[in-house]
Design a protein around this motif. Structure first.
Motif, short mmCIF file in Angstrom:
data_model
loop_
_atom_site.label_atom_id
_atom_site.label_comp_id
_atom_site.label_asym_id
_atom_site.label_seq_id
_atom_site.Cartn_x
_atom_site.Cartn_y
_atom_site.Cartn_z
N GLN A 308 50.13 35.85 25.99
CA GLN A 308 51.28 34.97 26.21
C GLN A 308 52.12 35.51 27.36
N TYR A 309 52.44 34.66 28.33
CA TYR A 309 53.44 35.01 29.32
C TYR A 309 54.82 34.84 28.69
N ALA A 310 55.69 35.81 28.92
CA ALA A 310 57.03 35.76 28.31
C ALA A 310 58.09 35.86 29.39
N GLY A 311 57.91 35.12 30.46
CA GLY A 311 58.90 35.09 31.53
C GLY A 311 58.78 36.28 32.45
N SER A 312 59.88 36.60 33.10
CA SER A 312 59.91 37.67 34.09
C SER A 312 61.19 38.46 33.95
N GLN A 313 61.08 39.79 34.07
CA GLN A 313 62.26 40.65 34.03
C GLN A 313 62.69 40.91 35.48
N ASP A 314 63.49 39.98 36.01
CA ASP A 314 63.82 40.01 37.43
C ASP A 314 64.92 40.98 37.80
N SER A 315 65.66 41.47 36.81
CA SER A 315 66.79 42.34 37.13
C SER A 315 66.41 43.81 37.23
N ILE A 316 65.17 44.14 36.90
CA ILE A 316 64.71 45.54 36.91
C ILE A 316 63.42 45.62 37.69
N ALA A 317 63.28 46.61 38.54
CA ALA A 317 62.04 46.79 39.30
C ALA A 317 60.92 47.23 38.37
N ALA A 318 59.84 46.45 38.36
CA ALA A 318 58.68 46.82 37.57
C ALA A 318 58.00 48.03 38.22
N ARG A 319 57.15 48.72 37.45
CA ARG A 319 56.65 50.00 37.93
C ARG A 319 55.26 50.32 37.40
N VAL A 320 54.66 51.34 37.98
CA VAL A 320 53.34 51.82 37.57
C VAL A 320 53.39 53.34 37.45
N THR A 321 52.31 53.91 36.91
CA THR A 321 52.11 55.36 36.77
C THR A 321 53.33 56.06 36.18
#
Length: 351
Positions: A308-321
């Motif tokens: 399920q897609y649950a929108g986008s968290q646009d106020s916080i930079a997404a990240r990896v590692t």
């Protein structure tokens, strides 16, 4: 008629459970390092939250000729701020696996600036200092793997054993209730070899998602292949020996290589994906103009094997590692990489 009604009722319950899962984000104190780190270790010992090690580019960016640096620092969250401890990791290290077990923070493998490590070390917070204990080494040097704890069983999967080396299709276990017996090999998943897969532990199962390997086009061109398959492993102990069975899951809507480890498990055994590299993001070749990690929120409902897609968290930079640590009822995302070569020092909790 009763069977039809029961089926309809079950569907309503599943839909209701999915609708209830609404991740809530809370900002926490940022790390005192201006850059932040990728590939840190993180865990909880005697109720205290720690993060350790990691790597970054403290001067120039990589496309400017910057040199990557590894660290051995340990940070503790105290009185709503991160403090740098006198204690340090046994080496400047990043990109391994951490689990918290019986007040111990156990770090397995990872890489230094020159090599991968096979060491496994436990850190226990006692009397305002860390007590360390060496555990049996991994069967081989290993970094960029997934790892999580299922009961007493620490499972690691994938990764590579030398810097820039090929992805592996290997899975290992360590029974933390019988550490002296050492590591053993577990069956490998039925898909491709992979580095930087994502994982989670739900109940008695270990879930493995995505990761990446090398693909080859019809014309023989090699390319970065972001995987979108998913599996779960049910470990079984019989006559003192561990084995188990892998089961394929519904394919992911998109890949999520290098997502946080382990992935948060929210209510109704729902697994949260936020961050990670998909096939579209991996296609950007110029790091200086890279748009950053996509901020979509993806949920996997393990109760009925659906996405399920649950929108986008646009106020916080997404990240990896980055490590993700369960602490005080929330899952804490510790630092991480937001664009190639660029880290963040920010910390967030989700529940």
């Amino acid at each position: 008629m009763r069977a039809l009604f029961a089926s309809f009722l079950g569907l309503l319950l599943v839909v209701a459970a999915q609708a209830q899962v609404k991740p809530q984000w809370t900002a926490m104190p940022s790390l005192p390092d201006q850059e932040g780190f990728a590939g840190m270790y993180g865990g909880v010992s005697n109720g205290q939250l720690f993060c350790m090690g990691g790597a970054n580019f403290p001067g120039k960016r990589p496309w400017e000729g910057g040199i990557k640096q590894w660290y051995h620092s340990i940070y503790r969250l105290q009185d709503n701020q991160w403090l740098v401890l006198k204690d340090t990791l046994y080496a400047s290290l990043a990109y391994g696996v951490t689990v918290s077990y019986s007040n111990n923070i156990i770090i397995a493998g990872g890489s230094t600036a020159t090599a991968h490590s096979k060491r496994v070390v436990s850190y226990t917070w006692i009397n305002n200092s860390f007590k360390t204990e060496n555990y049996p080494d991994l069967p081989m040097p290993l970094a960029n793997m997934a790892g999580a704890l299922v009961g007493d069983l620490l499972i690691v999967a994938g990764g590579n054993n030398v810097p820039a080396g090929p992805a592996l299709k290997r899975c290992f276990g360590l029974d933390l209730s019988a550490v002296a017996k050492g590591w053993f090999e577990l069956p490998a998943w039925p898909g491709r070899e992979r580095i930087a897969p994502a994982c989670a532990a739900v109940g008695n199962n270990f879930y493995l998602f995505s990761g990446e390997t090398v693909g080859e086009s019809a014309t023989g061109q090699k390319y970065r292949l972001i995987l979108s398959d998913a599996f779960y492993f049910t470990p079984v102990k019989n006559k003192g020996k561990w084995s188990g069975l892998w089961t394929a899951l519904a394919p992911m809507p998109k890949g999520a290589t290098a997502a946080g480890l382990p992935l948060p498990v929210l209510q109704n055994n729902t697994i949260l994906f936020w961050g990670g590299v998909d096939a579209v993001t991996s296609a950007y070749k110029d790091p200086a103009t890279h748009p950053g990690i996509k901020r979509d929120v993806l949920l996997y409902h393990s109760l009925n094997d659906t996405w399920q897609y649950a929108g986008s968290q646009d106020s916080i930079a997404a990240r990896v590692t980055l490590p993700v640590v369960y602490w005080k009822g929330g899952w804490v995302f510790l630092s991480g990489e937001v664009r190639p070569g660029i880290r963040t020092n920010t910390v967030y909790s989700v529940k």
